[in-house]
Design an enzyme around this catalytic site. Structure first.
Site, PDB file in Angstrom:
ATOM      1  N   ASN A   7       0.877  -1.175   0.000  1.00 50.01           N
ATOM      2  CA  ASN A   7       0.000   0.000   0.000  1.00 50.01           C
ATOM      3  C   ASN A   7       0.912   1.222   0.000  1.00 50.01           C
ATOM      4  O   ASN A   7       1.394   1.667   1.036  1.00 50.01           O
ATOM      5  CB  ASN A   7      -0.885  -0.050   1.249  1.00 50.01           C
ATOM      6  CG  ASN A   7      -1.873   1.095   1.287  1.00 50.01           C
ATOM      7  OD1 ASN A   7      -1.755   2.056   0.519  1.00 50.01           O
ATOM      8  ND2 ASN A   7      -2.841   0.994   2.172  1.00 50.01           N
ATOM      9  N   ARG A  73      -2.304  -1.760  -3.826  1.00 47.72           N
ATOM     10  CA  ARG A  73      -3.458  -0.863  -3.708  1.00 47.72           C
ATOM     11  C   ARG A  73      -3.261   0.294  -4.690  1.00 47.72           C
ATOM     12  O   ARG A  73      -2.207   0.927  -4.718  1.00 47.72           O
ATOM     13  CB  ARG A  73      -3.533  -0.313  -2.291  1.00 47.72           C
ATOM     14  CG  ARG A  73      -4.646   0.688  -2.166  1.00 47.72           C
ATOM     15  CD  ARG A  73      -4.554   1.437  -0.876  1.00 47.72           C
ATOM     16  NE  ARG A  73      -5.654   2.368  -0.773  1.00 47.72           N
ATOM     17  CZ  ARG A  73      -5.570   3.532  -0.158  1.00 47.72           C
ATOM     18  NH1 ARG A  73      -4.456   3.909   0.410  1.00 47.72           N
ATOM     19  NH2 ARG A  73      -6.619   4.327  -0.100  1.00 47.72           N
ATOM     20  N   HIS A 162     -12.552   3.940  -0.677  1.00 45.96           N
ATOM     21  CA  HIS A 162     -12.579   2.945   0.410  1.00 45.96           C
ATOM     22  C   HIS A 162     -13.237   1.644  -0.048  1.00 45.96           C
ATOM     23  O   HIS A 162     -13.735   0.878   0.778  1.00 45.96           O
ATOM     24  CB  HIS A 162     -13.390   3.436   1.639  1.00 45.96           C
ATOM     25  CG  HIS A 162     -12.743   4.522   2.436  1.00 45.96           C
ATOM     26  ND1 HIS A 162     -13.489   5.471   3.109  1.00 45.96           N
ATOM     27  CD2 HIS A 162     -11.441   4.808   2.694  1.00 45.96           C
ATOM     28  CE1 HIS A 162     -12.667   6.292   3.752  1.00 45.96           C
ATOM     29  NE2 HIS A 162     -11.427   5.928   3.504  1.00 45.96           N
ATOM     30  N   LEU A 191     -15.330   4.718   9.101  1.00 47.86           N
ATOM     31  CA  LEU A 191     -15.109   5.997   9.773  1.00 47.86           C
ATOM     32  C   LEU A 191     -13.688   6.055  10.325  1.00 47.86           C
ATOM     33  O   LEU A 191     -13.409   5.542  11.411  1.00 47.86           O
ATOM     34  CB  LEU A 191     -16.135   6.181  10.899  1.00 47.86           C
ATOM     35  CG  LEU A 191     -17.611   5.928  10.521  1.00 47.86           C
ATOM     36  CD1 LEU A 191     -18.501   6.059  11.747  1.00 47.86           C
ATOM     37  CD2 LEU A 191     -18.065   6.886   9.427  1.00 47.86           C
ATOM     38  N   GLY A 194     -10.478   9.606   7.001  1.00 46.19           N
ATOM     39  CA  GLY A 194     -11.451   9.790   5.923  1.00 46.19           C
ATOM     40  C   GLY A 194     -12.677   8.953   6.283  1.00 46.19           C
ATOM     41  O   GLY A 194     -12.530   7.885   6.874  1.00 46.19           O
ATOM     42  N   ARG A 223     -11.709  17.114   6.433  1.00 48.29           N
ATOM     43  CA  ARG A 223     -12.501  17.425   5.232  1.00 48.29           C
ATOM     44  C   ARG A 223     -13.935  17.760   5.633  1.00 48.29           C
ATOM     45  O   ARG A 223     -14.482  17.138   6.556  1.00 48.29           O
ATOM     46  CB  ARG A 223     -12.521  16.252   4.256  1.00 48.29           C
ATOM     47  CG  ARG A 223     -11.181  15.939   3.682  1.00 48.29           C
ATOM     48  CD  ARG A 223     -11.251  14.732   2.748  1.00 48.29           C
ATOM     49  NE  ARG A 223      -9.994  14.017   2.775  1.00 48.29           N
ATOM     50  CZ  ARG A 223      -9.876  12.695   2.757  1.00 48.29           C
ATOM     51  NH1 ARG A 223     -10.948  11.931   2.674  1.00 48.29           N
ATOM     52  NH2 ARG A 223      -8.694  12.145   2.801  1.00 48.29           N
ATOM     53  N   GLY A 313     -10.986   3.599  12.503  1.00 51.71           N
ATOM     54  CA  GLY A 313     -10.584   4.034  13.845  1.00 51.71           C
ATOM     55  C   GLY A 313     -11.737   4.577  14.676  1.00 51.71           C
ATOM     56  O   GLY A 313     -11.856   4.256  15.858  1.00 51.71           O
ATOM     57  N   ILE A 314     -12.610   5.384  14.075  1.00 50.27           N
ATOM     58  CA  ILE A 314     -13.756   5.944  14.816  1.00 50.27           C
ATOM     59  C   ILE A 314     -14.825   4.875  15.013  1.00 50.27           C
ATOM     60  O   ILE A 314     -15.339   4.676  16.112  1.00 50.27           O
ATOM     61  CB  ILE A 314     -14.338   7.177  14.077  1.00 50.27           C
ATOM     62  CG1 ILE A 314     -13.310   8.308  14.037  1.00 50.27           C
ATOM     63  CG2 ILE A 314     -15.649   7.635  14.714  1.00 50.27           C
ATOM     64  CD1 ILE A 314     -13.740   9.539  13.235  1.00 50.27           C
ATOM     65  N   GLY A 315     -15.154   4.172  13.935  1.00 52.68           N
ATOM     66  CA  GLY A 315     -16.223   3.164  13.987  1.00 52.68           C
ATOM     67  C   GLY A 315     -15.914   2.019  14.942  1.00 52.68           C
ATOM     68  O   GLY A 315     -16.817   1.470  15.577  1.00 52.68           O
ATOM     69  N   GLU A 316     -14.623   1.661  15.054  1.00 53.50           N
ATOM     70  CA  GLU A 316     -14.244   0.489  15.863  1.00 53.50           C
ATOM     71  C   GLU A 316     -14.031   0.817  17.336  1.00 53.50           C
ATOM     72  O   GLU A 316     -14.058  -0.067  18.182  1.00 53.50           O
ATOM     73  CB  GLU A 316     -12.942  -0.126  15.312  1.00 53.50           C
ATOM     74  CG  GLU A 316     -13.113  -0.773  13.949  1.00 53.50           C
ATOM     75  CD  GLU A 316     -11.777  -1.101  13.280  1.00 53.50           C
ATOM     76  OE1 GLU A 316     -10.793  -1.361  13.987  1.00 53.50           O
ATOM     77  OE2 GLU A 316     -11.726  -1.087  12.040  1.00 53.50           O
ATOM     78  N   ASN A 317     -13.794   2.113  17.645  1.00 50.96           N
ATOM     79  CA  ASN A 317     -13.360   2.446  19.017  1.00 50.96           C
ATOM     80  C   ASN A 317     -14.288   3.378  19.792  1.00 50.96           C
ATOM     81  O   ASN A 317     -13.895   3.887  20.835  1.00 50.96           O
ATOM     82  CB  ASN A 317     -11.965   3.088  18.961  1.00 50.96           C
ATOM     83  CG  ASN A 317     -10.942   2.117  18.423  1.00 50.96           C
ATOM     84  OD1 ASN A 317     -10.704   1.078  19.018  1.00 50.96           O
ATOM     85  ND2 ASN A 317     -10.357   2.440  17.287  1.00 50.96           N
ATOM     86  N   GLU A 345      -7.966  -3.800   4.972  1.00 52.98           N
ATOM     87  CA  GLU A 345      -7.924  -3.570   3.517  1.00 52.98           C
ATOM     88  C   GLU A 345      -6.832  -4.409   2.854  1.00 52.98           C
ATOM     89  O   GLU A 345      -7.006  -4.890   1.731  1.00 52.98           O
ATOM     90  CB  GLU A 345      -7.704  -2.076   3.242  1.00 52.98           C
ATOM     91  CG  GLU A 345      -8.960  -1.266   3.512  1.00 52.98           C
ATOM     92  CD  GLU A 345      -8.697   0.214   3.711  1.00 52.98           C
ATOM     93  OE1 GLU A 345      -8.188   0.599   4.782  1.00 52.98           O
ATOM     94  OE2 GLU A 345      -9.013   0.981   2.799  1.00 52.98           O
TER      95      GLU A 345
HETATM   96  P1  ADP Z   1      -7.030   6.312   8.718  1.00 58.30           P
HETATM   97  O1  ADP Z   1      -8.245   6.708   7.964  1.00 58.30           O
HETATM   98  O2  ADP Z   1      -5.911   7.295   8.594  1.00 58.30           O
HETATM   99  O3  ADP Z   1      -6.615   4.861   8.544  1.00 58.30           O
HETATM  100  P2  ADP Z   1      -7.996   5.456  11.320  1.00 58.30           P
HETATM  101  O4  ADP Z   1      -8.901   4.429  10.740  1.00 58.30           O
HETATM  102  O5  ADP Z   1      -6.885   5.005  12.194  1.00 58.30           O
HETATM  103  O6  ADP Z   1      -7.449   6.468  10.254  1.00 58.30           O
HETATM  104  O7  ADP Z   1      -8.949   6.430  12.190  1.00 58.30           O
HETATM  105  C1  ADP Z   1      -8.474   7.590  12.819  1.00 58.30           C
HETATM  106  C2  ADP Z   1      -9.590   8.129  13.713  1.00 58.30           C
HETATM  107  O8  ADP Z   1      -9.991   7.098  14.625  1.00 58.30           O
HETATM  108  C3  ADP Z   1      -9.174   9.327  14.544  1.00 58.30           C
HETATM  109  O9  ADP Z   1     -10.186  10.309  14.538  1.00 58.30           O
HETATM  110  C4  ADP Z   1      -9.034   8.730  15.933  1.00 58.30           C
HETATM  111  O10 ADP Z   1      -9.360   9.665  16.913  1.00 58.30           O
HETATM  112  C5  ADP Z   1     -10.043   7.617  15.919  1.00 58.30           C
HETATM  113  N1  ADP Z   1      -9.623   6.587  16.910  1.00 58.30           N
HETATM  114  C6  ADP Z   1      -8.602   5.717  16.769  1.00 58.30           C
HETATM  115  N2  ADP Z   1      -8.456   4.976  17.901  1.00 58.30           N
HETATM  116  C7  ADP Z   1      -9.392   5.404  18.771  1.00 58.30           C
HETATM  117  C8  ADP Z   1      -9.760   5.050  20.111  1.00 58.30           C
HETATM  118  N3  ADP Z   1      -9.124   4.085  20.779  1.00 58.30           N
HETATM  119  N4  ADP Z   1     -10.791   5.716  20.682  1.00 58.30           N
HETATM  120  C9  ADP Z   1     -11.439   6.693  20.015  1.00 58.30           C
HETATM  121  N5  ADP Z   1     -11.161   7.072  18.751  1.00 58.30           N
HETATM  122  C10 ADP Z   1     -10.146   6.452  18.135  1.00 58.30           C
END
Ligand code: ADP
Length: 364
Positions: A7, A73, A162, A191, A194, A223, A313-317, A345
């Protein structure tokens, strides 16, 4: 067989090495800050060389002969690429042509591809496009309501991005729901920094939020997502902004960063909101408001959904955020499941490379 996934981004190269058909991860790593003044890696050629060095010293492989295929990719495949392609001279030319649609990304992807073709003994190298999965969106969903000649002349239309992540999540959801993908209606929300959301009917993308570029759709880290373009003309006139300055504001200074004035990173924004920052709270509320709008629209578009899936990162955490959206969905569509599924990915790229490898072998 061993499949390496590359990638290659504008300033970094990530790699993962898998063993198939088990899909087990052998090695992974990342080269960062390519081309930056203090970095010893000056360009993508050196970056790939460094990865080869890492693989040969760190992983269990003895030689590059042990790598049977490489999956790359590629961000933009335009209208040309509807699925992954074995890389040859024609494919390279076509990826080059698509560079005008993704000037930051495609040249970096190509630099990685070209050096890998020289460096690896295998010539089974495959391009997997972020845009390809969305090529099933109907015309009414991808043509913008502006003079048609701009589509004809410049291919200005919605492409969506994506794609490999949305496809991966859809396949995982089918496993979790224990139903074949071709009998499912899904909404997948990727989420991260991007953000994009996709409506998937029977495994095919039928609508997605990102557009001609990744700027359209949901609010993101930096964005703005959807906006009245005339509001931008107004700001440009008042502030005397150039096109490039405006481009930077919408792509790099908006979203969570622009509204909160604190960070593009949701973690910092949440912390500030908890500490009493009104603008941080507002940024989160705008994000959720827009996310709900798209989920509602896609539920109506599909008629129903077996599941709404969150990843990135947002969707998973952020389970609390997902829970609040889940309550809203369940009120109206009680049978719709809400799933959190980690994306991969690189594994999806490896799977698609493997499928093409097997197909080609059978064809021989
Ligand atoms: P990219 O699109 O660059 O791959 P990521 O999928 O890692 O980015 O997502 C980044 C976003 O996820 C950021 O806004 C970050 O704050 C959020 N995030 C990552 N880990 C956590 C966490 N443990 N708790 C809350 N938000 C998180």
């Amino acid at each position: 067989m061993n499949i390496l996934v590359i990638n290659s981004g504008s300033s970094s190269i990530k790699y993962k090495l898998f063993s198939f058909p088990k899909e087990s991860l052998i090695d992974k790593g990342e080269i960062e800050k390519i081309g930056e003044t203090k970095s010893k890696i000056k360009n993508h050629t050196q970056g790939i060389d460094e990865i080869i060095n890492k693989i040969l010293t760190k992983s269990s492989l003895n030689s590059l002969e042990d790598i049977d295929a490489v999956g790359h990719r590629v961000v933009h495949g335009g209208e040309k690429f509807k699925q992954p392609h074995l890389i040859n001279k024609t494919v390279i030319k076509q990826i080059q042509k698509c560079s005008e649609l993704a000037p930051l990304h495609n040249p970096a992807n190509l630099a990685g591809i070209k050096h890998c073709l020289k460096s690896f003994p295998t010539n089974f190298q495959v391009a997997v496009f972020d845009t390809a999965f969305h090529q099933t969106i109907p015309r009414s969903g991808y043509i913008y309501p502006i003079p048609y000649k701009y589509y004809k002349k410049y291919k200005v239309r919605k492409y969506g991005f994506h794609g490999t992540s949305h496809q991966f999540i859809a396949q995982k959801a089918a496993v979790i729901l224990k139903k074949p993908l071709d009998r499912l209606k899904l909404i997948t929300a990727h989420l991260g920094n991007g953000c994009s959301i996709t409506a998937i009917d029977k495994g095919r993308s039928v609508a997605t939020s990102m557009g001609f570029t990744p700027l359209e759709g949901l609010m993101m880290g930096t964005r703005c997502g959807d906006i009245d373009v005339a509001a931008i003309f107004n700001i440009m006139r008042k502030e005397g902004l150039t096109i490039d300055q405006t481009d930077k504001i919408l792509n790099k200074k908006s979203g969570f960063l622009g509204v909160s004035g604190i960070s593009n990173d949701l973690r910092s924004v949440v912390k500030a909101a908890k500490g009493g920052s009104q603008r941080a709270r507002l940024a989160i509320d705008i994000f959720i408001n827009r996310l709900k709008k798209y989920i509602g629209a896609y539920l109506f578009y599909l008629g129903r959904a077996d599941a709404v899936c969150f990843t990135g990162g947002i969707g998973e955490n952020n389970p609390d955020m997902v829970k609040s959206i889940e309550r809203k969905i369940k009120n109206i569509f009680p049978k719709t499941k809400v799933l959190i599924i980690p994306t991969d990915e690189e594994l999806m790229i490896a799977k698609l490379t493997y499928q093409l490898f097997i197909k080609n072998k059978r064809g021989k």
